[in-house]
Design an enzyme around this catalytic site. Structure first.
Site, PDB file in Angstrom:
ATOM      1  N   ASP A   1      45.528  41.563  28.994  1.00 19.09           N
ATOM      2  CA  ASP A   1      44.729  42.182  30.360  1.00 19.09           C
ATOM      3  C   ASP A   1      43.127  42.247  30.075  1.00 19.09           C
ATOM      4  O   ASP A   1      42.584  43.153  29.172  1.00 19.09           O
ATOM      5  CB  ASP A   1      45.248  43.761  30.551  1.00 19.09           C
ATOM      6  N   ALA A   2      42.607  41.224  30.683  1.00 14.92           N
ATOM      7  CA  ALA A   2      41.043  40.775  30.143  1.00 14.92           C
ATOM      8  C   ALA A   2      40.328  41.000  31.628  1.00 14.92           C
ATOM      9  O   ALA A   2      39.220  41.189  31.322  1.00 14.92           O
ATOM     10  CB  ALA A   2      41.330  39.555  29.566  1.00 14.92           C
ATOM     11  N   LYS A   3      40.912  40.656  32.604  1.00 15.51           N
ATOM     12  CA  LYS A   3      40.264  40.643  33.878  1.00 15.51           C
ATOM     13  C   LYS A   3      38.850  39.842  33.879  1.00 15.51           C
ATOM     14  O   LYS A   3      37.823  40.233  34.456  1.00 15.51           O
ATOM     15  CB  LYS A   3      39.874  41.939  34.197  1.00 15.51           C
ATOM     16  N   ARG A   4      39.149  38.625  33.277  1.00 15.32           N
ATOM     17  CA  ARG A   4      38.019  37.685  33.198  1.00 15.32           C
ATOM     18  C   ARG A   4      37.528  37.102  34.684  1.00 15.32           C
ATOM     19  O   ARG A   4      38.560  36.930  35.373  1.00 15.32           O
ATOM     20  CB  ARG A   4      38.264  36.647  32.083  1.00 15.32           C
TER      21      ARG A   4
ATOM     22  N   THR B   1      45.173  38.450  32.780  1.00 17.51           N
ATOM     23  CA  THR B   1      44.804  38.797  34.321  1.00 17.51           C
ATOM     24  C   THR B   1      43.176  38.425  34.278  1.00 17.51           C
ATOM     25  O   THR B   1      42.396  38.288  33.444  1.00 17.51           O
ATOM     26  CB  THR B   1      44.607  40.339  34.251  1.00 17.51           C
TER      27      THR B   1
END
Length: 274
Positions: free
Chosen positions: A93-96, A120
């Site tokens: 879960d990094a939401k880059r 993510t």
């Protein structure tokens, strides 16, 4: 084996739609670990070992490691999961969300350094911010679509007057992910459990994409409503719970308590699946 295959097999093998989110906060660790960021790996590994036969995925949140300079512990944790729960896919879960060579580096971080099965991403900068991740064939990428936080309304529920049909922004993201962006079948969507009607809408637009659904547990999302809204025979869901499982006990029995809460949550999800 690609991410979709791993997810399908783990869901069937463990009879589970549950994902355990690994968001380690040292201040909430049990006695003997509390306040000690050097214990992040030990805490998370104990949770993994206690729940590996109950879940369809694990989801470590990179910020909880990086904030404490614990990226090396995240690397060890990823190796631990590969060795001790190889059947369970891991979603970083990094939401880059960046473009060009920077996105290539973020993709390398997720898939080469950490060995994640999926990641993510924020789609705000468009397809060229997603494409570098798709170069890793067999890996998954979950795009933020309709998130669980109230502030998501600021952008995600605004209408796009310049797009045919004037869809809401999150509906447009779902269409892109189901259609032209999903060139190799690697994309999924993040939709929050706090908005079951929107989950149903996303599922109607994207009938076959895997949905990563956070917000069950501490955020108050309805697990049963989530399953009814999102699960289809050819459209898998991954229902995430983090804090409710991780911090089910502040005592030495924290791992056993996490297992008990994971068992309970899995049961609720399975009952809703019918």
């Amino acid at each position: 084996m690609n991410f979709t295959d791993m997810l399908r097999d783990a869901t069937a093998q463990n009879n589970s739609l549950l994902c355990v989110g690994l968001d380690p906060e040292p201040t909430r660790f049990p006695a003997g670990m509390q306040g000690d960021p050097r214990k992040i790996y030990d805490f998370c590994a104990a949770i993994v070992d206690a729940t590996a036969d109950l879940v369809c995925a694990f989801k470590p949140q990179i910020a909880y490691f990086a904030a404490h300079g614990a990226e090396d512990q995240l690397e060890r944790l990823m190796q631990h999961m590969r060795a001790n729960a190889p059947q369970v896919p891991v979603i970083l879960d990094a939401k880059r969300g960046d473009i060009g060579s920077t996105a290539e580096q973020y993709a390398k971080e997720a898939f080469e350094r950490y060995g994640a099965d999926a990641v993510t991403l924020s789609p705000f900068m468009g397809f060229d911010s997603i494409e570098p991740y798709l170069a890793y064939h067999g890996k998954g990428a979950f795009l933020l679509c309709r998130t669980s936080n109230p502030g998501g309304d600021d952008l995600q529920t605004q209408r796009l007057a310049s797009v045919e049909g004037q869809p809401l922004l999150y509906e447009h993201v779902a269409r892109l992910a189901q259609g032209p962006w999903n060139k190799n079948g690697q994309l999924g969507l993040v939709v929050g459990a706090t908005y079951p009607q929107e989950i149903e809408r996303v599922r109607a637009i994207a009938p076959t994409l895997p949905l990563l659904i956070p917000g069950v547990g501490a955020q108050g999302g309805d697990a049963a409503a989530t399953v009814r809204a999102g699960l289809r025979n050819d459209g898998p869901i991954i229902v995430n719970s983090s804090r409710a499982i991780l911090y089910a006990s502040k005592g030495e029995d924290f791992a056993a308590a996490a297992r008990a809460e994971a068992t309970r949550t899995r049961g609720v999800l399975e009952a809703a699946r019918g």
